[in-house]
Structures are given as C-alpha cells and as structure tokens.
Design a protein around this motif. Structure first.
Motif, PDB file in Angstrom:
ATOM      1  N   ASP A  40       0.701  -1.380   0.009  1.00 37.42           N
ATOM      2  CA  ASP A  40      -0.078   0.213  -0.128  1.00 37.42           C
ATOM      3  C   ASP A  40       0.909   1.339   0.015  1.00 37.42           C
ATOM      4  O   ASP A  40       0.253   2.298   0.455  1.00 37.42           O
ATOM      5  N   TYR A  41       2.053   1.142  -0.427  1.00 34.79           N
ATOM      6  CA  TYR A  41       2.746   2.319  -0.455  1.00 34.79           C
ATOM      7  C   TYR A  41       2.531   3.432  -1.477  1.00 34.79           C
ATOM      8  O   TYR A  41       1.868   3.182  -2.286  1.00 34.79           O
ATOM      9  N   TRP A  42       2.617   4.649  -1.146  1.00 42.30           N
ATOM     10  CA  TRP A  42       1.758   5.777  -1.736  1.00 42.30           C
ATOM     11  C   TRP A  42       2.600   5.936  -3.102  1.00 42.30           C
ATOM     12  O   TRP A  42       2.079   6.687  -3.983  1.00 42.30           O
ATOM     13  N   ARG A  43       3.954   5.792  -3.200  1.00 38.21           N
ATOM     14  CA  ARG A  43       4.609   6.295  -4.341  1.00 38.21           C
ATOM     15  C   ARG A  43       4.509   5.355  -5.695  1.00 38.21           C
ATOM     16  O   ARG A  43       4.222   4.097  -5.182  1.00 38.21           O
ATOM     17  N   LYS A  44       4.633   5.903  -6.664  1.00 42.19           N
ATOM     18  CA  LYS A  44       4.181   5.118  -7.782  1.00 42.19           C
ATOM     19  C   LYS A  44       5.704   4.893  -8.532  1.00 42.19           C
ATOM     20  O   LYS A  44       6.781   5.812  -8.750  1.00 42.19           O
ATOM     21  N   GLY A  45       5.970   3.662  -9.214  1.00 48.44           N
ATOM     22  CA  GLY A  45       7.195   3.569 -10.227  1.00 48.44           C
ATOM     23  C   GLY A  45       6.832   3.839 -11.492  1.00 48.44           C
ATOM     24  O   GLY A  45       5.730   4.571 -11.810  1.00 48.44           O
ATOM     25  N   ALA A  46       7.853   3.646 -12.335  1.00 50.58           N
ATOM     26  CA  ALA A  46       7.673   4.107 -13.538  1.00 50.58           C
ATOM     27  C   ALA A  46       6.749   3.513 -14.278  1.00 50.58           C
ATOM     28  O   ALA A  46       6.092   3.799 -15.339  1.00 50.58           O
ATOM     29  N   ASP A  47       6.270   2.281 -14.133  1.00 53.30           N
ATOM     30  CA  ASP A  47       5.392   1.487 -14.924  1.00 53.30           C
ATOM     31  C   ASP A  47       3.819   1.918 -14.297  1.00 53.30           C
ATOM     32  O   ASP A  47       2.927   1.115 -14.605  1.00 53.30           O
ATOM     33  N   GLY A  48       3.998   2.861 -13.379  1.00 53.80           N
ATOM     34  CA  GLY A  48       2.440   3.266 -12.838  1.00 53.80           C
ATOM     35  C   GLY A  48       1.886   2.443 -11.578  1.00 53.80           C
ATOM     36  O   GLY A  48       1.088   3.032 -11.215  1.00 53.80           O
ATOM     37  N   ASN A  49       2.729   1.450 -11.501  1.00 49.93           N
ATOM     38  CA  ASN A  49       2.347   0.607 -10.231  1.00 49.93           C
ATOM     39  C   ASN A  49       3.062   1.186  -8.908  1.00 49.93           C
ATOM     40  O   ASN A  49       4.066   1.698  -9.022  1.00 49.93           O
ATOM     41  N   ALA A  50       2.579   0.697  -7.756  1.00 49.12           N
ATOM     42  CA  ALA A  50       2.976   1.374  -6.781  1.00 49.12           C
ATOM     43  C   ALA A  50       4.654   0.625  -6.457  1.00 49.12           C
ATOM     44  O   ALA A  50       4.705  -0.370  -6.880  1.00 49.12           O
ATOM     45  N   LEU A  51       5.177   1.516  -5.848  1.00 44.86           N
ATOM     46  CA  LEU A  51       6.581   1.038  -5.415  1.00 44.86           C
ATOM     47  C   LEU A  51       6.615   0.238  -4.245  1.00 44.86           C
ATOM     48  O   LEU A  51       5.551   0.330  -3.509  1.00 44.86           O
ATOM     49  N   PRO A  52       7.529  -0.466  -3.883  1.00 42.25           N
ATOM     50  CA  PRO A  52       8.848  -0.763  -4.389  1.00 42.25           C
ATOM     51  C   PRO A  52       8.892  -1.886  -5.325  1.00 42.25           C
ATOM     52  O   PRO A  52       7.847  -2.575  -5.673  1.00 42.25           O
ATOM     53  N   TYR A  53       9.980  -1.977  -6.137  1.00 37.96           N
ATOM     54  CA  TYR A  53      10.148  -3.208  -6.984  1.00 37.96           C
ATOM     55  C   TYR A  53      10.477  -4.498  -6.505  1.00 37.96           C
ATOM     56  O   TYR A  53      10.111  -5.285  -6.918  1.00 37.96           O
ATOM     57  N   LEU A  54      11.199  -4.285  -5.503  1.00 38.63           N
ATOM     58  CA  LEU A  54      11.789  -5.459  -4.770  1.00 38.63           C
ATOM     59  C   LEU A  54      10.777  -6.023  -3.988  1.00 38.63           C
ATOM     60  O   LEU A  54      10.083  -5.370  -3.461  1.00 38.63           O
ATOM     61  N   ASP A  55      10.816  -7.354  -3.771  1.00 45.83           N
ATOM     62  CA  ASP A  55       9.925  -8.000  -2.843  1.00 45.83           C
ATOM     63  C   ASP A  55      10.369  -8.075  -1.466  1.00 45.83           C
ATOM     64  O   ASP A  55       9.691  -7.701  -0.532  1.00 45.83           O
ATOM     65  N   ARG A  56      11.769  -8.371  -1.204  1.00 46.79           N
ATOM     66  CA  ARG A  56      12.389  -8.217   0.249  1.00 46.79           C
ATOM     67  C   ARG A  56      13.616  -7.856  -0.044  1.00 46.79           C
ATOM     68  O   ARG A  56      14.430  -7.743  -0.779  1.00 46.79           O
ATOM     69  N   ILE A  57      14.087  -7.291   1.440  1.00 45.58           N
ATOM     70  CA  ILE A  57      15.390  -7.084   1.626  1.00 45.58           C
ATOM     71  C   ILE A  57      15.816  -7.674   2.772  1.00 45.58           C
ATOM     72  O   ILE A  57      14.997  -7.608   3.812  1.00 45.58           O
ATOM     73  N   VAL A  58      17.117  -8.206   2.757  1.00 45.76           N
ATOM     74  CA  VAL A  58      17.565  -8.741   3.974  1.00 45.76           C
ATOM     75  C   VAL A  58      18.901  -8.032   4.331  1.00 45.76           C
ATOM     76  O   VAL A  58      19.877  -7.835   3.569  1.00 45.76           O
ATOM     77  N   TYR A  59      18.706  -7.353   5.473  1.00 44.32           N
ATOM     78  CA  TYR A  59      20.169  -6.609   6.084  1.00 44.32           C
ATOM     79  C   TYR A  59      20.810  -7.652   6.848  1.00 44.32           C
ATOM     80  O   TYR A  59      20.166  -8.110   7.920  1.00 44.32           O
ATOM     81  N   ARG A  60      21.969  -7.939   6.400  1.00 44.76           N
ATOM     82  CA  ARG A  60      22.726  -8.820   7.297  1.00 44.76           C
ATOM     83  C   ARG A  60      23.957  -8.044   7.926  1.00 44.76           C
ATOM     84  O   ARG A  60      24.531  -7.252   7.321  1.00 44.76           O
ATOM     85  N   LEU A  61      24.124  -8.330   9.107  1.00 44.26           N
ATOM     86  CA  LEU A  61      25.207  -7.946  10.037  1.00 44.26           C
ATOM     87  C   LEU A  61      26.636  -8.787   9.643  1.00 44.26           C
ATOM     88  O   LEU A  61      26.480  -9.741   9.986  1.00 44.26           O
ATOM     89  N   VAL A  62      27.374  -8.005   8.957  1.00 47.45           N
ATOM     90  CA  VAL A  62      28.798  -8.619   8.777  1.00 47.45           C
ATOM     91  C   VAL A  62      29.779  -7.446   9.423  1.00 47.45           C
ATOM     92  O   VAL A  62      30.106  -6.449   8.891  1.00 47.45           O
ATOM     93  N   ILE A  63      30.448  -7.706  10.520  1.00 42.87           N
ATOM     94  CA  ILE A  63      31.161  -6.506  11.130  1.00 42.87           C
ATOM     95  C   ILE A  63      32.504  -6.314  10.473  1.00 42.87           C
ATOM     96  O   ILE A  63      32.857  -5.243  10.336  1.00 42.87           O
ATOM     97  N   ASP A  64      32.978  -7.486  10.044  1.00 44.39           N
ATOM     98  CA  ASP A  64      34.401  -7.489   9.609  1.00 44.39           C
ATOM     99  C   ASP A  64      34.522  -6.910   8.353  1.00 44.39           C
ATOM    100  O   ASP A  64      33.918  -7.268   7.242  1.00 44.39           O
ATOM    101  N   ASP A  65      35.330  -5.871   7.927  1.00 44.77           N
ATOM    102  CA  ASP A  65      35.374  -5.145   6.538  1.00 44.77           C
ATOM    103  C   ASP A  65      35.962  -6.256   5.512  1.00 44.77           C
ATOM    104  O   ASP A  65      35.290  -6.083   4.476  1.00 44.77           O
ATOM    105  N   SER A  66      36.979  -6.896   5.695  1.00 44.54           N
ATOM    106  CA  SER A  66      37.286  -7.871   4.793  1.00 44.54           C
ATOM    107  C   SER A  66      36.075  -8.776   4.566  1.00 44.54           C
ATOM    108  O   SER A  66      35.939  -9.258   3.320  1.00 44.54           O
TER     109      SER A  66
END
Lengths: 612, 316, 301
Positions: A295-321
């Motif tokens: 139900d997000y209020w902004r729309k994408g280029a194709d006229g349908n609601a954003l976002p394009y992605l289905d899911r985001i997984v933010y993973r914690l990885v502390i070590d830079d390398s």
C-alpha cells in the motif's frame, strides 16, 4: 619396537582408510557446495547496466539547499531515464557493519542504516532532478512554511502506516512530541532549543517526575494541531536547521497506535512505519528482514506502486574484509564502505558497480584538549599551529585511504551550503612548524625531555586510528614532539574524550577522531562537535556557542554563509581541530542491481531499485 | 562414589560464587559505563538524557546491593535484563547457548576425526616422517591464531573455490541443511585449534601402553597386530583421551569467541566479548557464570570417568 | 584432592629429573621428532631477540616509506614492505624479541606464582590447600580469552598488561602440576626422613619437592610458551594487545590480514613466524616430556 608397528599391512591399511575418509569428505564438501543457493550470479547479461547518476563533485551548490522551500506540490516519483525498464520481484541482501540496538528511530544509536526502508521521513535529502545540488524533497511533509516565530507543516495526504493508521496531524504531533521531548530521544537537544513553550513543556515534564518512558503520554504546548493535515510549531526564534533535522533518521514517524499497543520495548523490536517496506523479522546480532509494502503511496515508472523489490535482507557483517568477500562470492548484493585499498580492484570488476561521493564522507581529525592545564598545547597554544603545519595530510590520505582519501582543509568540503573557497586553511610547512616548536622551547625549556616535547596521543582501539597514530608519531617526531600512544577500547575512550553536557570528560592531550560529513544543515555538525550543548565536544571548551546559535537563528542564507565563514576564520585561529584527511563515502553493489542513487548518509534508498 | 560426587559438587559452589563475585567486580575495574556508550557517540546529548538512561538501566544503585539482589534472582533462574536492549537475559541464553553448543560439538567431532588417526599413526610410527607430518598438521592448528586461520579458510574455500558461503548464520529449526553448511568453516577453524593437544595425548598414551607388558603378551599369543592395536591399546588409551577432552572445554569456549565474531554466529562467546566491550554488565555476569559452570562440570565429568574406569586411582 | 587432572597424574609419578645421565638424556631428546630443528629455531629467535639491530636492514618503527608501501619481496626488502612502507624482515626480527619476551614473562609469572601456590598447598594441606585450589579453579573456569580481555580492559591495552593477563591464565596449570607432584612426593621415604630430622617445611619444599616437579614444569612451560604467543596475537585482534608502534607479530598479523588481497606477504610472514615459533616450542616440549618420562622410554631405540 614390536613387529606390529613395523607391519606394512597395518600401515598401508591405515593409510587407505585415511585416504578414503579424506576423499569422501571432499566429495561431501563438493556436494554441499553445489547446493549453495543461487545467490551467485547465474548468467549475467553483458554490462549494459545503466550507471546510476553518480553525484559528481560540484564546486558550488546551484540553488540554496537549506532554504525553506516555497510551497511545493508533491512530486511523483520519477524513473531515472537512462536506467532501463524496472523488473519487479527479487530479494536484495545488503550488508550492515554496525549492530542494531533498537529499530525505533529516536532510540537507535546508528544513523538509520539497515532499517530506514521501514519508514518514510518527513522530507528526503536528495540530489535535485537536474543533479546540480542537494535539496529537501517532500515526503510525509507536502509543504512547509518557516517564519521567525512558527513553522507550519502541511502533511502528505493519502498516506497510511503499515497497520492502517492514517497519517494525519494527530499522528504528526504525537511523533514530534516523542522525538523532541522523550528524555531518551537522540535528537532531543537539536530540536528542543528552538521551541517557544519549551520552558512550559520542560516544566510540565519535570512535574511528571518519572515520566513513563514506556508509553510516554505527553502532549506539548509548543506543537499544535491546526487541522487534519496541518501542524504548527511555535518557535522562540527563527530556526534554519529545522527542515534539515526532519530529514534525519531519528525523526522518522511511527504509528502511534502500534506504539501504544506494544510499549517502547516491544515496539523497538517490531516497529510500524509508513515506508516502502514492512517489518518481517529481526534476528538480533544477525539480520533484519523486510518485505514490500503493497500500500505504499509512491508509484514506479510502470505506474504501479513502489517498491520493485519483494524483500530486503540486511545482514550484519562487522568485519570489513569479510563484507567484501561476501559480495565477491555473490551471497550479498549491496554494501557500503569499501576499504580504500580494495577500491582499485572493485572498480575493475565488471560484475560490480562502485560509486563514491566527494561531498560525503568521513573526516579524520586531530583534536586538542583545550582545557587541560597539563597539556603543552594549553600551556602554549601556538604549539597547535605547529601541528597544523607539521602534518603531511597528503601522505596520510594516500597511505591509509588509497583511492578514497583526499587531504582535508576545513570543516565544509565543496558542495556544502557553508563551503567557502575563501576560508583559511593550513598548508603543510615543516620548517615553520619546527621553528614554532624551537621558539616555544626557548621560552620554556622545562617543557622538553631529551630535546622533544612529550605528548600523549589517545586513540580509540580501531584499526584506522591505530595505523594513523603510527604515522603521526613519525611526523610529530620530525617537528619536535615525542608522541606516546595510548590505545583505549571504546568504553574507556568515550569516558575520557567525549564531553557530554553536564558530564565533563577526563583530561587528555590530543586524540584522533572521525566525524561524518553529510549534506545536512551545517548546524548539525557544528552543534554536535563545537557547541556546549552538543554531545561530541572533544576540545572540552566552547568558544563558538554564540556564533553557532546566531547562524542557526536566521533564515537569510547570505547572512548564514557570512557567519559560517566567520566561524571558519575563528576556528582557524583557535586551531582546536586539525582537519587531516577525508575519506569519501562509497557504495558497492552487484551489477544486477539497478538504479541505485546515493542519498544522504547511510540512508540507502532501495525503494526505486530493482534486480535483474 | 556418590559421596565423592557429592563432595565435588559442593566444592564447586564456592568456586562458582567466586566467579560471580569476580565478574561483578568488573564493574569497578572497567572504565566507562553503558549509559555513556549509548549516547556518547553519535547524538547531541543532554544531561537529562544521561541521567535518565542511568536510572533506567539501574546504574545508580550501589554495587553491593545489586550483587546481593542479583544472587537472589539468579538462584530462581532470573538473570535480569541486558542494558543494551532491555531483553531478559534468559531469552538470549535460550537462543545463543544451543548455537554455541552445536558449534562446539561439531568442532570437537572434527578435531577427534583429525586427532585420533594422526595420533595413532604417530604412535605406531614414532619419530618417523608420518609422525612429523601428522604432528605438524595437528599442532599447526594451535600454532596459528584462529582469526588468521579463519580468514585463510574463508579466502580459500569461500572466495577462490566458492565451495562454501563466507559467513552467516541460519537457525537449525529454519533450515537444517543451510545451518550445517554455514557451520562447516567455523567448526573446522575451531576444531583444528583443538586437535593438537588431543593428538598429542593419543600419541603419548598409545606409546605408553604399547610398551607395556600385556601388549607384548598379547602379541606373543599370536593375535594379529590390528586386533592388538584396536582391541587392547586404543581402548585403554581412550580413557586419558576422554579426560583431555573434558579439560579442553575451557579452551573450546574461549575459541568460540573469535570464531563466532569472524563468521557472524550469534553464540555465547561473541555475546560475552560484545558485552565486555559495551559494558553490558548483566550479560557479562550471566555469561561468565554459565561458562564457568560449563567448564567445571566438564572437568568433573572427565575426572569421574577417569576415576571410575581406572581403579588404581586413589582418591581421598 | 580436588581434581584428578591428567597433569596431576603424570606428575604423580615421581620424576627425579633424569638430568644426571646427560648423554642419554640428550640422545633421547634429539631422537624425538623435530626436536633438532626446533632447537635451531629457538636459538635463532633468541639471537634475534638479543641483537635485533644487527639483523635489521632498517629501523622497524621509524623507517616509513609511504611511496613504497605494500610491495612484495625485492632486493632492497627481502620480505617486502608493509602498509606504511616499513621493511617486513626488520619487523620480524624486532617482533621476535617481543614474542620471546611475552613468552618468557607470561610463562614466568604463571610458573613462579603457580608453582609456589601449588607446592605450598600440596605440602601444607588443609585450608591453605583448599584456598589455593579454589583460586586456581576460579581462573581455570573462566574461558581464557574472556578473562584476558577483561584483565586488559581493566588495566589498559599494551604489551605489559597483556603479559600479566596471559601470566594469570597460566597460573592454574602450574599450580595443579606442582600440587600433584608434591602430594605424591611428600610421602616418600627421604622426605619423611628429612621431616623427622627436623628440616623446616621451607627447606623440604625447596630441596626435596621442587626438583621433583622440575621435569613436568619444564615441559608445561615449553608448551605454555607457544600458547602465550598465539594468545597475544588474539588479544591484538580484539584490539587490546600491543599498542603502536610496538613491532609485535600479533599486531602485524592483525593489520596484515586486512591487506590480504593487496599484498598477502604482509600477513603470511608474521603468521608463519608465529606458527614456526609455536611449533618449535611444542615439539621441544614433547621431546622434553619423552626424554624425562621413564614410562615413555621403552619405545625409543
């Protein structure tokens, strides 16, 4: 030795058993390896990937970015023209380097990294459409009007929180009250200053004695509901940074109903916002998972609601390398803060896209304790200038920052509102530095031990700071100082160096710090680092309070710029901070990720991003 | 026997209490406090914020009272709340302890799989090239700092040859296959670190036994060498091996600290380190207590097995 | 007796040090695998520790050549340069001194404190024994790295405090060893005789009991040396080890591993140095144990 041990049959059999174990083990590993989920790039299309509009270093902002915006119509989300057609679906794995303590914006330590997509902000700080400057674009605020004694905020119509609660003036007031008046809200200091009835409200808060921090049922007088979609804040003085503060992650509105139901502790583990993604789960120490908000209020280029992605997984990885290794191996598609030494190789990697920004980054600075009577830099303030002249910023930038490091000059790099090419800065001049030290020693020979002035450099136990200290020791020895390095882990360091209001830090001589430089209003960094009410006052003195408050207290841009130039001149004279080198912010993502445009700070806007 | 067991358990109690006292004492000796850490870094703070946080976290009461309170609650199974995220620590333990146990068990199995064959080989051919090679491999594990071993394994197996994912964690209940797959590298890193002392024990234990008279007798009787080896020698050598395994538990738990940090596994070891660095004292106290009990119980178990199986040991 | 640790049991065998028969001892020692090469390594490291400057091409701390950073081996720099352009071979030589120092001092602390307590407790018995063993148990019960981290966080980072922390970790091993040996030895005939003749407890402990424990203690010291070196590296990894600009192998490894993809030599060299050093002490320890423990002699010919 008995025959048994020398028996060849025994040995051979044992050997065969071992070998077969090893072989079957290897076979098992292979089998496991092949079942590794296809986070690896399968068949990648030739790199016809559209490069997102990388923010180039501009010399001066075309339009004043921090001016109160004239009444604007809410703009539709526009597609990046050169990016291609968006594809819907997919899961993006993004890597985060700092652990979350809470997902409730005002109480979270981090800068909004790794959960900002749950929320919609009041405004967004982004590049303007012509890509010439940064500006504040409407989000949950549709229009705003700033006057010397009040700020009128008009809300975006037709927006709902994830739980269905409508975004209206009541919800807006509740959120403002919470962000400004909750004793544990991070940005409390920034906003409370300018509110008119803050005296009334503070008195009311005090009378509450022990406000229930869990539900925080407090309604201020300074913030009023005008009508369904309008809120008014009464100000005690003009407050230029107001809109900028409302672009920060700590002010993201949340659903009042959900908060009331859950209470502060539980809400922080499962928040409800108005952003393009909804909360799915938070496994502490490990990951945060979000799924798209239909139900997000902004729309994408194709006229349908954003976002394009289905899911985001933010993973914690502390070590830079390890973070970079994850991206290389394909088990993640997005990260920030590639280390300088790795930039050359990722630039050449066709399967990845590297973006950096010359206007945002980390400024590495040397600070002096301006109050410690035992410090040689307080006994003889001119010694600070010796350090300013004596530090080879270029060498620091290149050796530690590689491609991402540049020598730093003043507080505001080009591209910022307060940047001024006329601001004075120190250029390296070793003979001058050595002369200053000699002159001081002639005046005060007792200062020296074995011909050099002993100084204690206190650093936090972080790789870059430790490496920096080794370089600084040599540079300082060159001009006449003998640096003794003290490494403290974070808790001890914060107790010593950081001066919180009402809680004086301990004494030190010099230290190295890293301060984020973003496109927010100049007041936010000045207030934090140089003001007595700020939370990171390293020099432990505050000669700049007046000029900082004055510059924040006017809407006249020309006036503000003049005041900030004045500040920089005073800063140059006082020399309480050495601006050593600047490490550009950068982002790295897989070539399959399209249309990523960096925003301000660590607030990655993934709502307009898609995956091939 | 039961008297011995009972006595040992009672003897454990003062040790455990001392451990809790020491971990409480850390509040005095570690500079900095959690409230400062929470606000000190990135926010424009205010004095009210700091005081409010301190009150909220219960930091304003004298430590002695806190200790007595804490002891009382712990006996009833309540470990209090973490200052970092206000979660009851018991919940954290319920989630993280099994993870570390799984990792430890896998690591122990792996180290046995390396140590026992290597030890047998070395004992059967002492001072030969096999002995030297096997020893280098087994002891190399403890000679190499574990973070270095970890990054080498990640580099080789995850990036160069793309056999395994570099890091991460998946709950066993969510996906057993993926959980085990993600556990392989950490378990290998940890296990290699333990194999050395075990291999050494297998080797010297076997050497000792193989030289004894009853072995010579068995061979004289004409038993095949393999039977002699496996049937008699190994079985007897196993006892001290079990003891050594029990004694390794302390090193094992210490090793989880680095391995869990490198591979992003949310277990007890990592929780302990994070809590010390973040001054999350309730967690530090709880984790120290749990780990200490674990080590002591493992030692006790090892001693019991030893005492039961070898009647020559006189214990008073 | 509180714990029947394996170390106790092996110490329980009365090991009057077999040093008297030096030739046989040396023969047994050198026959054990890899003892010869290990002794050579230790000798080399000791020489480096005593005369670092003679073996360094450059100053390991001050000679920073930023333009030459992260280079591989060359004629001028046989092992390459690190991220600040410092010569790696010189840092390895300087690091040898630090590692040997860490080993000697931390093992020394553990040995002196542990053996004293262990002998005292074992001989005098009673509540002294109980207290000593409880204290040792407390240290023993803390997982090693966590205790070391707590100690260095309290005292501050730096090599000195790291050595203290590692030393404390070593105390229980030596205490148990000494105690077990003392317990068995004190019932021996000649010890009883000495008691009857009126020797003071102190004299008995020094003249009769200490020589007994010399053998297992030496073995344990050798093994503990290796553990001390790797523990220092792990402490550096956690950020509380040697502070800059100390040229320690542990710190070099910790920094070098960040640059693994740029210039692997930078990490591999100190890492290899640590491995070789620790292996050397381990093999030496094994050799000493074999040479000193009569039960293991029969396998040697």
């Amino acid at each position: 030795m008995s025959e048994a041990a020398r028996d060849p049959r025994l040995t051979r059999r044992r050997f065969l058993v071992l070998t077969s174990l090893v072989v079957s083990g290897a076979g098992l590993l292979q089998a496991c390896g092949q079942q590794a989920p296809a986070a690896k790039p399968a068949e990648s299309k030739p790199a016809e990937a559209a490069k997102p509009a990388a923010p180039a270093a501009t010399t001066a902002p075309a339009a004043p970015a921090a001016q109160p915006a004239p009444a604007q119509k809410p703009a539709d989300a526009k597609p990046a023209a050169a990016a291609g057609t968006p594809k819907r679906g997919g899961t993006l794995t993004a890597l985060v380097q700092n652990d979350w303590t809470s997902l409730d914006p005002p109480f979270e330590i981090g800068a909004g990294v790794g959960f900002n997509m749950l929320f919609e902000g009041w405004v967004r700080l982004e590049r303007n459409d012509a890509n010439t400057a940064w500006e504040f674009k409407p989000a949950l605020l549709a229009e705003w009007d700033l006057k010397p004694d009040q700020a009128t905020l008009k809300l975006q119509p037709g927006v709902k929180f994830h739980d269905g609660t409508p975004w209206d003036a009541k919800a807006a007031k509740w959120n403002l009250d919470r962000t400004i008046f909750h004793p544990q809200s991070r940005l409390r200091g920034n906003l409370a200053i300018a509110l008119d009835a803050s005296q009334e409200d503070q008195a009311a808060l005090d009378r509450l004695k022990t406000p229930d921090l869990d539900t925080f049922d407090f309604s201020s007088k300074a913030i009023e509901v005008v009508d369904d979609l309008t809120v008014r804040i009464r100000l005690s003085r003009p407050w230029a940074p107001l809109i900028s503060t409302l672009s920060e992650a700590a002010t993201y509105p949340v659903s009042p109903t959900a908060f009331a139901q859950a209470g502060k502790a539980a809400f922080g583990k499962a928040p409800v916002g108005a952003g393009p993604f909804k909360f799915v789960e938070w496994v502490p120490n490990t990951r945060v998972v979000l799924e798209k908000n239909p139900d997000y209020w902004r729309k994408g280029a194709d006229g349908n609601a954003l976002p394009y992605l289905d899911r985001i997984v933010y993973r914690l990885v502390i070590d830079d390398s390890v973070r970079l290794l994850e991206l290389k191996s394909g088990s993640a598609q997005f990260m920030e803060s590639v280390q300088g030494k790795d930039i050359a190789q990722v630039r050449n990697d066709p399967s990845m896209v590297f973006i950096d920004s010359a206007e945002q980054g980390i400024s590495r600075r040397l600070t002096f304790d301006g109050k410690n009577p035992a410090s040689p830099f307080v006994k003889h303030p001119e010694l600070r200038k010796a350090m300013q002249y004596g530090i080879d910023r270029e060498a620091l930038a290149k050796t530690l920052g590689f491609d991402s490091g540049t020598p730093d000059k003043t507080l505001f790099p080009p591209g910022h509102l307060a940047h001024d090419p006329n601001a004075p800065f120190y250029a390296p001049d070793i003979p001058k530095a050595q002369q200053i030290v000699k002159d001081v020693l002639a005046k005060d020979p007792s200062l020296a031990v074995n011909g050099k002035i002993p100084v204690m450099l206190t650093v936090i136990s972080r790789a870059v700071d430790r490496q920096q200290s080794e370089i600084l020791k040599q540079m300082a020895a060159n001009i006449g100082f003998d640096l003794d390095i003290e490494v403290l882990e974070r808790a001890a360091y914060v107790a010593k160096i950081v001066q919180l209001p009402g809680k004086p830090g301990a004494d030190y001589h010099i230290s190295t710090v890293q301060n984020g430089v973003t496109l927010l209003d100049p007041d936010s960094s000045l207030r934090a680092y140089f003001h007595s009410a700020g939370g990171q006052n390293y020099p432990h003195v505050n000669p700049f309070d007046e000029i900082i408050d004055k510059a924040a207290g006017t809407y006249d841009l020309a006036e503000r710029k003049k005041l900030y130039l004045d500040f920089m001149k005073q800063d140059y004279e006082q020399s309480l901070m050495v601006y050593m080198w600047f490490q550009k912010y950068n982002w790295l993502h897989s070539a399959k990720v399209k249309n990523f445009v960096p925003g301000n700070g660590g607030l990655w806007n993934l709502s307009t991003v898609w995956m091939e | 026997m039961t008297a011995y067991l009972g006595r040992r358990l009672i003897e454990m109690v003062p040790v455990v209490i001392l451990v809790t006292a020491v971990s409480f004492g850390l509040i005095f000796v570690l500079p900095g406090d959690p409230a400062m850490l929470i606000i000190g870094d990135r926010s424009a703070g205010s004095p009210e914020l700091y005081e409010s946080l301190r009150r909220d976290l219960g930091l304003d009461r004298p430590v002695y009272l806190q200790y007595v309170d804490w002891l009382g609650r712990v006996v009833r199974g309540d470990f209090g709340k973490s200052t970092r995220d206000r979660e009851p620590i018991v919940n954290g333990l319920k989630v993280r302890l099994p993870i570390t146990l799984e990792l430890s068990a896998l690591a122990m199995l792996l180290s046995l799989a390396i140590a026992i064959p290597a030890g047998i080989l070395a004992a059967v051919r002492p001072n030969s090239i096999w002995d030297a090679l096997g020893s280098i491999v087994a002891l190399g594990g403890i000679a190499m700092p574990s973070f270095f071993l970890a990054i080498l394994l990640i580099f080789l197996l995850a990036v160069q040859f793309q056999l395994l994912p570099p890091s991460g964690f998946e709950r066993f209940t969510d996906s057993p296959g993926r959980n085990l797959q993600l556990m392989i590298l950490p378990a290998v890193t940890l296990g290699l670190g333990l194999a050395g002392p075990l291999m050494r024990q297998v080797r010297s234990g076997l050497l000792e036994i193989l030289g004894q008279e009853y072995i010579t007798t068995a061979r004289a009787k004409g038993l095949r060498p393999r039977v002699v080896l496996l049937g008699h020698a190994l079985r007897n050598a196993l006892i001290p091996i079990i003891t050594v395994i029990g004694l390794q538990v302390g090193r094992l738990l210490g090793g989880t600290v680095i391995v869990e940090t490198m591979f992003g596994i949310p277990g007890i070891g990592r929780w302990a380190v994070d809590s010390i660095l973040l001054r999350d004292f309730p967690v530090v106290q709880a984790v120290c207590l749990i780990m200490a009990i674990g080590v002591l119980l493992a030692n006790l178990l090892a001693d019991l097995i030893y005492a039961v199986v070898d009647p020559r040991i006189a214990y008073r | 007796m509180s714990t029947l640790a394996l170390e106790d049991r092996s110490a329980g065998r009365v090991n009057v040090a077999r040093f008297a028969d030096a030739r046989a001892f040396t023969r047994r020692l050198l026959r054990t695998r890899l003892v010869g090469p290990s002794l050579a390594v230790i000798l080399l490291l000791s020489i480096f520790s005593l005369f670092p400057r003679q073996f360094s091409l450059f100053d390991p701390v001050a000679d920073q050549f930023y333009a030459k950073a992260n280079q591989g081996p060359s004629l001028e720099h046989p092992l390459g340069t690190d991220y600040l352009g410092r010569d790696i071979s010189s840092r390895i030589v300087a690091g040898a001194r630090i590692s040997m120092l860490v080993g000697v001092i931390s093992v020394g602390i553990g040995l002196v404190v542990g053996v004293s307590f262990g002998v005292l407790g074992g001989y005098l018995g009673g509540w002294i024994d109980t207290i000593v063993m409880r204290l040792a148990d407390v240290i023993w019960a803390f997982p090693s790295l966590i205790l070391a981290l707590a100690i260095t966080s309290a005292l501050g980072s730096g090599i000195g405090n790291a050595m203290i922390a590692i030393g404390v970790l070593n105390v229980p091993f030596f205490a148990r060893l000494a105690r077990g040996s003392t317990l068995s030895a004190r019932e021996l005939d000649y010890v009883l005789a000495a008691r009857t003749l009126g020797s003071t407890p102190l004299r008995i402990m020094v003249r009769h009991l200490l020589p007994n424990i010399a053998a297992p203690v030496i073995v344990q010291a050798s093994l503990a040396f290796g553990v001390a070196v790797t523990t220092e590296a792990s402490l550096s990894f956690l950020g509380v080890g040697a502070k800059p600009p100390t040229p320690s192998w542990g710190v070099d490894l910790q920094v070098g591993y960040q640059y693994l993809s740029n210039n692997a030599v930078q990490a591999l060299v100190p890492g290899t140095a640590i491995v070789i050093c620790v292996l050397a002490f381990n093999f030496l320890g094994d050799g000493l144990r074999t040479a000193l423990d009569p039960k293991l002699w029969q396998r040697q010919h």
